[in-house]
Every structure is written in structure tokens, then in C-alpha cells.
Design an enzyme around this catalytic site. Structure first.
Site, PDB file in Angstrom:
ATOM      1  N   LYS A  38       0.858  -1.185   0.000  1.00 49.05           N
ATOM      2  CA  LYS A  38       0.000   0.000   0.000  1.00 49.05           C
ATOM      3  C   LYS A  38       0.887   1.224   0.000  1.00 49.05           C
ATOM      4  O   LYS A  38       2.046   1.154   0.412  1.00 49.05           O
ATOM      5  CB  LYS A  38      -0.900   0.019   1.243  1.00 49.05           C
ATOM      6  CG  LYS A  38      -2.186   0.784   1.042  1.00 49.05           C
ATOM      7  CD  LYS A  38      -3.228  -0.044   0.301  1.00 49.05           C
ATOM      8  CE  LYS A  38      -4.531   0.702   0.140  1.00 49.05           C
ATOM      9  NZ  LYS A  38      -5.605  -0.201  -0.299  1.00 49.05           N
TER      10      LYS A  38
HETATM   11  P1  NAD Z   1     -13.083   7.533  -2.409  1.00 47.99           P
HETATM   12  O1  NAD Z   1     -12.080   8.585  -2.135  1.00 47.99           O
HETATM   13  O2  NAD Z   1     -13.573   7.334  -3.800  1.00 47.99           O
HETATM   14  O3  NAD Z   1     -14.363   7.735  -1.461  1.00 47.99           O
HETATM   15  C1  NAD Z   1     -14.299   7.832  -0.068  1.00 47.99           C
HETATM   16  C2  NAD Z   1     -15.670   8.307   0.407  1.00 47.99           C
HETATM   17  O4  NAD Z   1     -15.698   8.288   1.835  1.00 47.99           O
HETATM   18  C3  NAD Z   1     -15.991   9.742  -0.008  1.00 47.99           C
HETATM   19  O5  NAD Z   1     -17.360   9.809  -0.334  1.00 47.99           O
HETATM   20  C4  NAD Z   1     -15.710  10.537   1.263  1.00 47.99           C
HETATM   21  O6  NAD Z   1     -16.436  11.757   1.314  1.00 47.99           O
HETATM   22  C5  NAD Z   1     -16.185   9.542   2.290  1.00 47.99           C
HETATM   23  N1  NAD Z   1     -15.689   9.797   3.636  1.00 47.99           N
HETATM   24  C6  NAD Z   1     -14.439  10.130   4.030  1.00 47.99           C
HETATM   25  N2  NAD Z   1     -14.388  10.272   5.354  1.00 47.99           N
HETATM   26  C7  NAD Z   1     -15.643  10.026   5.809  1.00 47.99           C
HETATM   27  C8  NAD Z   1     -16.253  10.013   7.090  1.00 47.99           C
HETATM   28  N3  NAD Z   1     -15.534  10.299   8.179  1.00 47.99           N
HETATM   29  N4  NAD Z   1     -17.554   9.682   7.174  1.00 47.99           N
HETATM   30  C9  NAD Z   1     -18.264   9.392   6.071  1.00 47.99           C
HETATM   31  N5  NAD Z   1     -17.761   9.390   4.846  1.00 47.99           N
HETATM   32  C10 NAD Z   1     -16.470   9.699   4.715  1.00 47.99           C
HETATM   33  O7  NAD Z   1     -12.433   6.174  -1.842  1.00 47.99           O
HETATM   34  P2  NAD Z   1     -12.798   4.681  -2.220  1.00 47.99           P
HETATM   35  O8  NAD Z   1     -11.857   4.244  -3.285  1.00 47.99           O
HETATM   36  O9  NAD Z   1     -14.266   4.541  -2.419  1.00 47.99           O
HETATM   37  O10 NAD Z   1     -12.366   3.928  -0.881  1.00 47.99           O
HETATM   38  C11 NAD Z   1     -13.223   3.792   0.250  1.00 47.99           C
HETATM   39  C12 NAD Z   1     -12.762   2.615   1.089  1.00 47.99           C
HETATM   40  O11 NAD Z   1     -12.744   1.439   0.282  1.00 47.99           O
HETATM   41  C13 NAD Z   1     -11.338   2.729   1.647  1.00 47.99           C
HETATM   42  O12 NAD Z   1     -11.279   2.068   2.881  1.00 47.99           O
HETATM   43  C14 NAD Z   1     -10.517   1.978   0.635  1.00 47.99           C
HETATM   44  O13 NAD Z   1      -9.287   1.503   1.153  1.00 47.99           O
HETATM   45  C15 NAD Z   1     -11.465   0.853   0.303  1.00 47.99           C
HETATM   46  N6  NAD Z   1     -11.217   0.149  -0.953  1.00 47.99           N
HETATM   47  C16 NAD Z   1     -11.157   0.812  -2.136  1.00 47.99           C
HETATM   48  C17 NAD Z   1     -10.944   0.087  -3.314  1.00 47.99           C
HETATM   49  C18 NAD Z   1     -10.953   0.739  -4.667  1.00 47.99           C
HETATM   50  O14 NAD Z   1     -10.886   0.000  -5.657  1.00 47.99           O
HETATM   51  N7  NAD Z   1     -11.050   2.043  -4.794  1.00 47.99           N
HETATM   52  C19 NAD Z   1     -10.776  -1.288  -3.260  1.00 47.99           C
HETATM   53  C20 NAD Z   1     -10.859  -1.944  -2.030  1.00 47.99           C
HETATM   54  C21 NAD Z   1     -11.092  -1.212  -0.884  1.00 47.99           C
END
Ligand code: NAD
Length: 423
Positions: free
Chosen positions: A112
Site C-alpha cells: 500500500k
Molecule cells: P473515495 O475517495 O472514492 O471515497 C471515499 C468516500 O468516503 C468519499 O465519499 C468521502 O467523502 C467519504 N468519507 C471520508 N471520510 C468520511 C467520514 N468520516 N464519514 C463518512 N464518509 C467519509 O475512496 P474509495 O476508493 O471509495 O475507498 C473507500 C474505502 O474502500 C477505503 O477504505 C478503501 O481503502 C477501500 N477500498 C477501495 C478500493 C478501490 O478499488 N477504490 C478497493 C478496495 C477497498
């Protein structure tokens, strides 16, 4: 399994990751030396680098890349841009990637990366320059056969295109397989953008069926409306579920009759990608959202959202972990005791890395599949892993997270034993 709530709950993500691993090791015959090997990241890079801002000033940034394991193949994992990024957070996320790739049977280890930054404070040109310089700083440790980054919180396909271009220009030959989650036009895979949310949907539908809850009309609550949360909401709605609340950093919106997710996305598109103020719903806080009466709660934002402090308030029947590390070990125990099924992160959100793997395979063969072919492969792989975890949970008598860990850690240990220890 322990049920006592300790006085101070660990919320440092790396401590949480260590606790989870230690719990899993109780079910496996692993020597102390190998256990210690699994606990420690293989390689950690910390970089401080300058970026010229639009006004001519130089600003320093700090970034990290941690490769937890390369036992099963090249390290693999996303890049996060967030003001709270820390070495310990990146270490935890890297370790979770090792278990996730192993659980999905992908020929990868885990990694990561992250930069301490709020990207909303940067102009598009500053964001590009920061990304390119960070990518350049990573070149000594990344490579299509060594360590392959991907998008995570606040990073996206455009940022992956800049990273791929920086690597390609520096090395002097085209290297699309250096990152995944690229735009389709530069060698990305159809279906990658939606893959994580789609995988959340596949596992949630299977969990609902297992519990005998009809998918049609199932009430779904989603915390985090980014790449993972918004697509998971959309996909579950397409399956007939009723998404009654979603939230992001601006707060939450709630409509017990169901939100029209396409309409919410349209609204957010015109309001800085934020859902606050959406007219067809009531405003609620993120805390209230987590405690809503529902069938499925999808935490899809950040770590430590469900802790010993609020686990007793969760009213969902299923917690589908779109985010990495949203539930602490103490909260896991409370949810398990209360009969709430947790689909653990390393299974639930594994659709992203699975289609990243499919993208990397397509890059290697320079031959691309249709979206249907990609989605069919993804569904089969998610289905196999879901049932393997469920069977293990039932056979060993543990919750879904422990079952997933038992399978994932054992596979890494088995490969380690076969490969032996160099020299
Ligand atoms: P992103 O940046 O696209 O979205 C994150 C979202 O969370 C946004 O809507 C943001 O406003 C919201 N957010 C942030 N802090 C917050 C809070 N305190 N309360 C409520 N909402 C909040 O990110 P993403 O890619 O969707 O990732 C989200 C999660 O999924 C992370 O834990 C990431 O590690 C995990 N993840 C992502 C992927 C991927 O392919 N992008 C894959 C596996 C896991």
C-alpha cells in the site's frame, strides 16, 4: 474467543491488523519465527519530496510505500491521498492486501502507499505534478513484476494514468502493467472502476440469501459515497434492494422509502461530489447513519468506524465491509455475539484487486476482454471465495473474518514453506 472489552481499544490500524493476525494464528500451526515473519512488512519506503505550486512556491510532501509481502507474487495495493495518512496506516493496509490477494488466490503479495495531503487543496496541475513526483520517487521499489499500485481513497484512473506515464517516460519503454485502475484508453480494464462496488454487491447478495433475507426490498445503508460506496449502492439497488441512507464527509442523507441512487449521484456531481443538501431526503449525521435500522450496513469510507463504543448500536443484520479496516477486533466480538454477520473487508471489497489482476493479465497479453467476460470472471472468483469462507466459518466455528484469515494466512504459509528461506 475473548469477549472482554479492554480499557483502551486499539484503533491504530497496524495494531488492529496485528491483533487480527494473532487471532488467526491461534487456529494455525505456525512456528514463532514464521509468525514474526508474517507480522513484519518486508520493505518500507518513506519519501519527502518537493512540488512547485502554481504560485511558484515550493511545498514539501511526505509519502510512503510499504510492501508487506512478496511471498505469493509481486506486491499489490493502492495509493491513498489523505491528510491522516501515516506509516502505521499504510503498514496495516499493506498487510490486509496480502491476506486479500491470498484469499482470492491471486498471484500477488500485498502493498500500500499514501501521501499526506488533502487533494482538494491542490489545483489539477498541482495534483498532477505531485503525483508525477511521487511516482518518480517510487521507481526504485515498484515495477510490473515487483510492486503494482492502484487507486484508493482520493485517487482515481486519471492519477493512475499520470503514474503510468511517469514510469514509462523515465524507463523509456511502454509499461502499462506498472499500475492498475488506469483509464480504459491507456490499457485499463473494462469493469475496473465498478469492480469493488460490484464485488460488495456479489458478496452481500450471497450473504442475504444465506440468511434467508430477500434481496428485493432489503434495506441498505452506505457510509462513504466514493468509488466503492456509490457503486455498491447503485449495484444493490439494481438487484432490487432499497438504499435508505448514504453519507460522505459532508454528512448523511436518509429516506426510509429509498433513495434514487442515480439521482443522488447526479446531484453530488453538481455539488462538489457531496450528498449534503439532497432535496429528496432528511439530513443525518454519520453516527446516526451507522445506527439506522436496516438489513445491510456498508461501511465504505475509512478505518475504525465500528468500534467497542458503537458496535452495540448497530442494527444491521449484515455488515458488508466495503472499506478496509472499518471494524475493530473488539467490535467484531460484539457484532458476532449479537448474531450480526460481518462480510470481512478482505473478502467483501476484494473485487477491486481481482479486476486489477485481470487488468494486469490483459496488459501482459496485450489482448483485452469484453466487460461481460471481466464481470463473469469476477463473479466466479468472488463466489468461490465467499463460499470457501462461509464453509470454513461453519466448520471451524468462527466468524467470517477469522475464517477468511485462516484461509488466507495458511496459503501464504504454505507457499513460504515450499519456497523456503533464501539463501
Ligand atoms: P473515495 O475517495 O472514492 O471515497 C471515499 C468516500 O468516503 C468519499 O465519499 C468521502 O467523502 C467519504 N468519507 C471520508 N471520510 C468520511 C467520514 N468520516 N464519514 C463518512 N464518509 C467519509 O475512496 P474509495 O476508493 O471509495 O475507498 C473507500 C474505502 O474502500 C477505503 O477504505 C478503501 O481503502 C477501500 N477500498 C477501495 C478500493 C478501490 O478499488 N477504490 C478497493 C478496495 C477497498
Amino acid at each position: 474467543m475473548t469477549t472482554a472489552t479492554p480499557t483502551v481499544e486499539a484503533t491504530n490500524p497496524f495494531e488492529v491488523a496485528q491483533q487480527q493476525l494473532n487471532r488467526a494464528l491461534q487456529y494455525l500451526e505456525v512456528s514463532p519465527g514464521i509468525a514474526e515473519f508474517l507480522r513484519r512488512p518486508k520493505r518500507e519506503l518513506s519519501v519527502n519530496f518537493p512540488v512547485r505550486m502554481d504560485n511558484g512556491d515550493i511545498r514539501m510532501f511526505t509519502g510512503y510505500r510499504v510492501q508487506h509481502s512478496t511471498v505469493r507474487g509481486p506486491a499489490k495495493g493502492g495509493i491513498r491521498y489523505h491528510p491522516q495518512v501515516s506509516m502505521d496506516e499504510v503498514r496495516a493496509l499493506a498487510m490486509w492486501m496480502t491476506w486479500k490477494c491470498s484469499l482470492m488466490n491471486l498471484p500477488y503479495g500485498g502493498a500500500k502507499g499514501g501521501v499526506i495531503v488533502d487533494p482538494r487543496e491542490l489545483s489539477p496541475t498541482e495534483l498532477e505534478r505531485m503525483t508525477r513526483r511521487f511516482a518518480y520517487e517510487l521507481i526504485p521499489v515498484i515495477g510490473p513484476d515487483g510492486d503494482i499500485p492502484a487507486p484508493d481513497v482520493n485517487t482515481n484512473a486519471q492519477i493512475m494514468a499520470w503514474m503510468m506515464d511517469t514510469y514509462t517516460m523515465t524507463l523509456g519503454h511502454n509499461a502499462p502493467g506498472i499500475v492498475t485502475g488506469k483509464p480504459v484508453q491507456v490499457g485499463g480494464s473494462l469493469g475496473r472502476r465498478e469492480a469493488t462496488g460490484r464485488g460488495v454487491m456479489y458478496t452481500t447478495v450471497r450473504a442475504l440469501k444465506h440468511l434467508g433475507i430477500p434481496v428485493k426490498g432489503a434495506r441498505v445503508v452506505v457510509q462513504g459515497f466514493g468509488n466503492v460506496g456509490s457503486v455498491a449502492a447503485q449495484q444493490l439497488q439494481q438487484q432490487g434492494a432499497r438504499v435508505i441512507a448514504v453519507s460522505d464527509v459532508s454528512g448523511g442523507i436518509y429516506n426510509p422509502n429509498g433513495l434514487d441512487i442515480d439521482d443522488v449521484l447526479k446531484y453530488a456531481g453538481g455539488h462538489g461530489r457531496l450528498v449534503a443538501g439532497y432535496p429528496e431526503a432528511d439530513a443525518i449525521t454519520n453516527e446516526e447513519l451507522l445506527a439506522l435500522e436496516c438489513d445491510v450496513l456498508v461501511p465504505a469510507a475509512l478505518e475504525n468506524q465500528i468500534t467497542a463504543a458503537n458496535a452495540a448500536d448497530i442494527k444491521a443484520k449484515i455488515v458488508a465491509e466495503g472499506a478496509n479496516g472499518p471494524t475493530t477486533p473488539e467490535a467484531d466480538d460484539i457484532l458476532h455475539e449479537r448474531g450480526i454477520m460481518v462480510i470481512p473487508d478482505i473478502l467483501c471489497n476484494a473485487g477491486g484487486v481481482t479486476v486489477s489482476y485481470l487488468e494486469w493479465v490483459q496488459n501482459r497479453q496485450s489482448f483485452f476482454w469484453t466487460e461481460e467476460e471481466v464481470n463473469t470472471r469476477l463473479e466466479r472468483m468472488m463466489d468461490e471465495s465467499f463460499h470457501a469462507v462461509l464453509d470454513t466459518a461453519e466448520n471451524v466455528g468462527v466468524d467470517m473474518r477469522m475464517a477468511a484469515y485462516i484461509l488466507a494466512v495458511k496459503r501464504v504459509v504454505d507457499v513460504l514453506q515450499l519456497r523456503g528461506f533464501y539463501p
